[in-house]
Design an enzyme around this catalytic site. Structure first.
Site, short mmCIF file in Angstrom:
data_model
loop_
_atom_site.label_atom_id
_atom_site.label_comp_id
_atom_site.label_asym_id
_atom_site.label_seq_id
_atom_site.Cartn_x
_atom_site.Cartn_y
_atom_site.Cartn_z
N GLU A 146 1.35 -2.29 -2.03
CA GLU A 146 1.63 -1.24 -0.98
C GLU A 146 0.27 -0.72 -0.32
OE1 GLU A 146 4.20 2.43 0.40
OE2 GLU A 146 3.87 2.40 -1.51
N GLU A 242 12.47 4.93 3.05
CA GLU A 242 11.71 6.05 2.63
C GLU A 242 11.50 7.01 3.59
OE1 GLU A 242 7.48 5.70 -0.10
OE2 GLU A 242 7.47 5.13 2.22
#
Length: 286
Positions: A146, A242
Site C-alpha cells: 500500500e 476504509e
C-alpha cells in the site's frame, strides 16, 4: 469483484465481543470480506476469529503498518529483524484465518520521516519483502504494498514507484495495493495509475477511502475517474471500504493516522451507504 470493509469502521480492538460485533455487522451490511487490522498479530485470537468468519460466511484479509521498532527499511539490522518477524506473524495470521492477502505498509514504518529513504534502507526493505513473498507463496498468499502519502512513508508514494519496487523484488505474488485517499494526494490523476498497475499485472488490492476519510462521495476523490478505471482494467479482486473517525479508536493506529475529528458516529449507516455507493458504480454501472 468482492467488497470488503476495514475492521476499524466497527471497532478499535479485537476481543471476542468486538470481533463478533464487527463480523456480524460486516455480514449484515452486505460485504463479502472484513479486513483485519493486525498492528500486533499476536493479539488476534485465531480460533475465535476463524469460527466467527465461518459462521457468517465471510472472507478476511489482513493489513498492518510497521512502526519505528519494526521498520524493515531501517539500516539497523536488529530493527529489520524485528520487522521481519512481525511480518511473518502477520502472514501466519492470514494463513490461519483462511485469507489470501497480506497488505498495508509492510515495506517501511507507517510514520512521518524527516529525510529521504537511503539506498541501504530500500535494499533491506526489498530483501525482507522478497523473503516474505517466498514464504507466502507456499500458502497461496499474495502481498499488497500500500503506497501512502509523503507524510506516512518515504519509500512508496505513487503507483509508479510501487511498480518499480515490485520489479526489483521480482516475485509474482507481490502486488500493488491502491488506496484512493493516498492517490488523491500524490497522483496526477485517478484513472491512469489503475490502468498502469493492471497493464503490469500487479493490480492486487484496492482501498476506497474519501479525501477526508469520511463517507464516500462527500469529499474530493474523483470517483468518476477511479471506479470506471477498475471496470476498464477488468479488475476482479477485492475493493475494501476504509474510513476513520474519532468515534472508533485504536491506540496503535488512530494517533499514527491523525484521526482527530469525528467524521461520523453511525458506523452502520456509514457502511450501508458505502456498500450502496460501490454497488451503483461497480455492480450496475451506468
Amino acid at each position: 469483484m468482492r467488497f470488503g470493509i476495514h475492521s476499524m469502521v466497527w471497532v478499535g480492538e479485537w476481543s471476542e465481543p468486538s470481533a463478533r460485533f464487527a463480523i456480524e455487522s460486516t455480514a449484515r451490511a452486505g460485504y463479502d470480506l472484513i479486513e483485519l487490522t493486525a498492528m500486533d498479530p499476536s493479539q488476534v485470537d485465531v480460533e475465535m476469529t476463524s469460527q466467527l468468519l465461518a459462521e457468517h460466511r465471510l472472507g478476511a484479509s489482513v493489513s498492518l503498518g510497521l512502526d519505528a521498532s519494526t521498520d524493515v527499511s531501517s539500516e539497523d539490522e536488529e530493527i529489520v529483524a524485528a520487522g521481519r518477524q512481525r511480518l511473518r506473524d502477520a502472514l501466519h495470521l492470514v494463513r490461519d484465518v483462511g485469507g489470501d492477502m497480506l497488505c498495508g505498509v509492510i515495506y517501511s514504518a507507517l510514520r512521518k520521516y524527516d529525510s529521504p529513504a537511503t539506498a541501504r534502507g530500500v535494499a533491506n526493505s526489498q530483501a525482507v519483502i522478497g523473503e516474505l513473498a517466498d514464504e507466502a507463496a507456499q500458502s497461496g498468499i499474495r502481498l499488497g504494498l500500500e503506497f501512502c502519502n509523503r507524510y506516512e512513508t518515504n519509500i512508496l508514494n505513487t503507483t509508479g514507484q510501487t511498480l518499480a519496487y515490485i520489479d526489483e523484488v521480482g516475485r509474482p505474488n507481490v502486488t500493488a495495493h491502491l488506496d484512493t485517499y493516498h492517490m488523491h494526494i500524490e497522483e496526477a490523476g485517478m484513472r491512469e495509475p489503475v490502468l498502469a498497475a493492471a497493464r503490469a499485472g500487479r493490480l492486487g488490492y484496492v482501498h476506497v477511502g474519501e479525501s477526508h476519510r469520511g463517507p464516500l462521495g462527500t469529499g474530493n476523490v474523483r470517483w468518476d475517474d477511479f471506479l470506471p478505471a477498475l471496470l476498464e482494467a477488468g479488475y476482479d479482486g477485492v475493493v475494501t471500504f476504509e474510513s476513520f473517525s474519532s468515534e472508533v479508536v485504536n491506540p496503535a493506529l488512530s494517533g499514527t493516522l491523525a484521526i482527530w475529528r469525528n467524521l461520523w458516529s453511525d458506523n452502520h449507516g456509514l457502511a450501508a451507504g458505502a456498500r450502496e455507493f460501490l454497488a451503483e458504480r461497480l455492480e450496475s454501472p451506468a
